[in-house]
Design an enzyme around this catalytic site. Structure first.
Site, mmCIF file in Angstrom:
data_model
loop_
_atom_site.group_PDB
_atom_site.id
_atom_site.type_symbol
_atom_site.label_atom_id
_atom_site.label_comp_id
_atom_site.label_asym_id
_atom_site.label_seq_id
_atom_site.Cartn_x
_atom_site.Cartn_y
_atom_site.Cartn_z
ATOM 1 N N CYS A 77 -6.391 2.433 -24.901
ATOM 2 C CA CYS A 77 -7.449 1.792 -24.123
ATOM 3 C C CYS A 77 -8.372 2.854 -23.508
ATOM 4 O O CYS A 77 -9.075 3.547 -24.223
ATOM 5 C CB CYS A 77 -6.861 0.839 -23.084
ATOM 6 N N HIS A 178 -3.974 -2.710 -26.172
ATOM 7 C CA HIS A 178 -2.736 -2.270 -25.517
ATOM 8 C C HIS A 178 -1.538 -2.587 -26.405
ATOM 9 O O HIS A 178 -1.035 -3.714 -26.384
ATOM 10 C CB HIS A 178 -2.580 -2.968 -24.159
ATOM 11 N N GLU A 180 1.460 -1.762 -26.018
ATOM 12 C CA GLU A 180 2.630 -2.064 -25.187
ATOM 13 C C GLU A 180 2.647 -3.517 -24.716
ATOM 14 O O GLU A 180 3.670 -4.002 -24.228
ATOM 15 C CB GLU A 180 2.687 -1.108 -23.982
#
Length: 196
Positions: A77, A178, A180
């Site tokens: 990001c 993202h 994650e």
């Protein structure tokens, strides 16, 4: 393998750390130049502002170290955005300049910003980063600034127009989304990065 998440003063570091833990890798979080330099893989995380991150990296004397690092680096990001030449955020800030592309406010056709939620990625290469991930898979985004398409773009997304979702230049990789927070596809991408 020693994986170091650079402490950039941002807020998503713990979620990245836990994502790597889920795929079986322990990580170090540090802004100590010696620890950063000893890493086999570097992660540049980011939720926050370009100004805060660049000020923090400069204070910790990490800017030249990152630019000269020869092993794989993954910017996430905002961590990807600072790999560009500059950002329009805060009236223009010079960033790392790994790739000669600006990061611009996504003000195309009165888009709702920030761009938040799931969006699909079109792969533009057979990069190892995409191994075992289907083209047009969905990933989670949260941002208002983005890189235009360039010769370093290896994945793109559409939000009013097409922007860079994934980039690579030499040992530097960046993802605007993202991983994650992107379920199985995101974890697979992190695993792929560690296996490069």
């Amino acid at each position: 393998m020693k994986v170091v998440i650079i402490d950039t003063g941002c807020s998503n570091i713990l979620s990245i750390k836990w994502a790597f833990k889920r795929i079986g890798y322990n990580t170090y979080v540090s802004c100590d130049p010696d620890i950063v330099l000893s890493a086999d893989k570097l992660i540049l995380p980011g939720i926050g502002t370009v100004k805060t991150v660049m000020k923090h990296l400069n204070k910790k004397k990490l800017i030249n170290l990152i630019k000269s690092y020869k092993k794989p680096v993954l910017g996430i990001c905002l961590g990807m955005q600072i790999l560009g030449s500059n950002s329009e955020e805060n009236e223009g800030i010079k960033t790392l300049g790994i790739i000669n592309e600006p990061v611009l406010l996504m003000n195309y056709q009165n888009l709702i910003l920030p761009h938040t939620g799931w969006n699909k990625i079109k792969f533009l290469s057979n990069n190892d980063l995409f191994k075992n991930i289907q083209d047009n898979s969905y990933f989670y985004f949260m941002h208002s600034y983005a890189m235009p398409l360039s010769t370093n773009t290896i994945g793109q997304f559409y939000h009013g127009k097409t922007f860079t979702a994934v980039m690579q230049k030499d040992n530097f990789f960046g993802v605007q989304f993202h991983p994650e927070r992107s379920s199985k596809a995101g974890l697979q991408l992190l695993k792929n990065f560690l296996e490069i």
